[in-house]
Design a protein around this motif. Structure first.
Motif, short mmCIF file in Angstrom:
data_model
loop_
_atom_site.label_atom_id
_atom_site.label_comp_id
_atom_site.label_asym_id
_atom_site.label_seq_id
_atom_site.Cartn_x
_atom_site.Cartn_y
_atom_site.Cartn_z
N TYR A 221 0.96 -1.12 -0.18
CA TYR A 221 0.01 -0.08 0.17
C TYR A 221 0.88 1.09 -0.06
N LYS A 224 1.39 1.72 -3.42
CA LYS A 224 0.18 2.19 -4.01
C LYS A 224 -0.13 3.56 -4.00
N GLU A 248 -6.86 -1.91 3.64
CA GLU A 248 -5.53 -1.33 4.07
C GLU A 248 -5.61 -1.04 5.62
#
Length: 492
Positions: A221, A224, A248
């Motif tokens: 993440y 990302k 998340e």
């Protein structure tokens, strides 16, 4: 693929703990709660892979039912089919549901560890530290780069900042570069995005291989959110899909704000390192200072004829000056001045001179004559603290009230101490009355003020009327007190 029956839908809803009239929002909410408890990373001691895959299949079936109703989802036929093949209904009865993709198991050729401690700790980052060395005209910069964990990064930042503090100032532009590098190093050094993006992806694969899925999800993440490379984003999305598209919220952050918390400690250490040599230098070279202290202005003063000396048996010894005085070479105001002594300075009275003069010596070994009324009694530190700058008056009589406020309260006070005492009667933080008590005596005090809530007891020698305290052997304590009856007793 045939559409599931209503009984099948009811059974699937019961598996999620929902009623038959549940909505699609309820299904998604129940799925999120179940996926957290059945995720393989949340159950390291149990094998929940089959239950996790069954939950995925149940969720997909319910979502398709709520989206398309009792009809199966539309199927786009291939372009090479004939018209008869297109119009012929297709049966999905014998096709098994497609399972979710398996959890990846990558093979790591070389483990990523800290450059210093050689361990796989939290907060591994590719960092660049700035090292500054000043050489009068030239300022040399050196970048120390590598992969470090948080613990080793903090120690390395401290070492490099100390190096910059000691050796970075000695050039024209050195102070500016030293301050800038200190701020950069304190915040964790420079972290290039391109190198750290590759490092984060390798760390995610390394954590997946060791079944540490929460940490791997945290690295993915991070990529990302911060990585701008589209190819890297595709790899991240593929890995997240293989992990079951986790939320998340279950991710563990790859790095904390440890450096931001430690910058205040580093700043304090740097200020201490800067100020300590300056203080040592000033202490060592104080006699050689170019700017001298302002001179003490004190004119010779002759003894007063009306002055009555007190405490004659205690006149010799260590005492202090009541004001700035001039030390004379002879008991005469017209004699030469040896030196001038400041107020509250410690002196040693050696002997009594003629006609109100005393012989004293200073802390520097100088000896001369001063008028006796300019020398107080007791400790210079106590005198300076309470501003006792007048010659002490006669000793008060036993039980004398030294304050201005009176009342109707009575109190019996006993002083078993070997020194005299004064008792300060107070209302909150204001002194309203004082009483003087001789050593090893008992008195009955009348006319004390009302609403007294605390007292201060002082024992000592050489009572000074100007500052209302003793200037030698002072002992002080504070106690609460409430006078209830006239027969109340107090022992000091």
């Amino acid at each position: 693929m045939t559409a599931p029956s209503k009984q099948r839908i009811h059974d699937l809803l019961q598996q999620l703990g929902l009623s038959p009239d549940a909505s699609l929002h309820d299904v998604k909410q129940a799925y999120r709660q179940r996926v957290k408890s059945l995720h393989p990373d949340k159950n390291p001691g149990q094998d929940t892979t089959a239950a996790f895959q069954q939950l995925q299949h149940t969720y997909q079936t319910l979502v398709q039912y709520y989206q398309y109703g009792a009809q199966p989802p539309p199927v786009q036929p291939p372009s090479h089919h004939t018209k008869e093949e297109i119009t012929t209904p297709v049966s999905f009865a014998n096709q098994a549901p497609k399972p979710p993709p398996p959890i990846p198991n990558p093979v790591i050729k070389q483990a990523i560890v800290c450059r210093h401690c050689r361990k796989d700790r939290q907060g591994l980052r590719y960092r660049c530290w700035q090292k500054v060395t000043g050489l009068i005209i030239i300022t040399r910069h050196k970048l120390v780069s590598g992969i470090w964990c948080q613990h080793c990064s903090l120690r390395l930042a401290l070492k490099i900042n100390i190096w910059n503090l000691l050796l970075g100032w000695w050039s024209i532009t050195g102070p500016w570069h030293t301050i800038r590098s200190w701020w950069t190093n304190t915040l964790g050094g420079k972290t290039p995005l391109a190198e750290n993006s590759k490092l984060e992806y390798r760390l995610a694969l390394q954590h997946i291989a060791k079944s540490r899925f929460n940490e791997a999800i945290g690295h993915l993440y991070w990529l990302k959110h911060y990585c701008q490379n589209q190819a890297m984003q595709d790899k991240v999305n593929q890995l997240l899909h293989q992990l079951g598209d986790p939320s998340e919220a279950v991710a563990q952050p790859p790095e904390s704000t440890h450096f931001f918390k430690s910058q205040f400690i580093l700043l304090s250490l740097m200020i201490l390192l800067i100020s300590l040599p300056i203080l040592i230098w000033q202490q060592a070279f104080e006699p050689l200072a170019l700017v001298s202290k302002p001179p003490i202005s004190a004119n010779p003063i002759a003894p007063e004829a009306q002055h009555q000396a007190l405490y004659r048996s205690h006149r010799l010894g260590s005492h202090y000056t009541l004001d700035a005085v001039a030390l004379l070479s002879a008991p005469d105001i017209k004699s030469a001045i040896i030196t001038r002594i400041g107020q509250y300075a410690p002196v040693n009275v050696v002997s009594k001179g003629p006609q109100g003069w005393v012989t004293l010596s200073t802390t520097k070994g100088l000896q001369g004559f001063v008028a006796e009324q300019l020398i107080g009694f007791g400790n210079h530190t106590i005198a300076k603290r309470y501003q006792c700058q007048q010659y002490p008056g006669p000793r008060p009589f036993n039980g004398e009230l030294l304050g201005q406020h009176n009342g109707k309260k009575r109190l019996s006070i006993e002083n078993p101490h070997t020194n005299d005492a004064i008792v300060l009667f107070r209302q909150q933080n204001k002194t309203v009355q004082l009483v003087y008590i001789y050593a090893q005596q008992q008195i009955h005090v009348q006319r004390l003020p009302n609403r007294i809530d605390n007292i201060i007891i002082r024992h000592g020698q050489f009572y000074n009327h100007a500052c209302r305290t003793f200037t030698a052997n002072l002992e002080e304590r504070k106690e609460p007190l409430t006078i209830i009856s006239n027969q109340q007793k107090l022992q000091l």
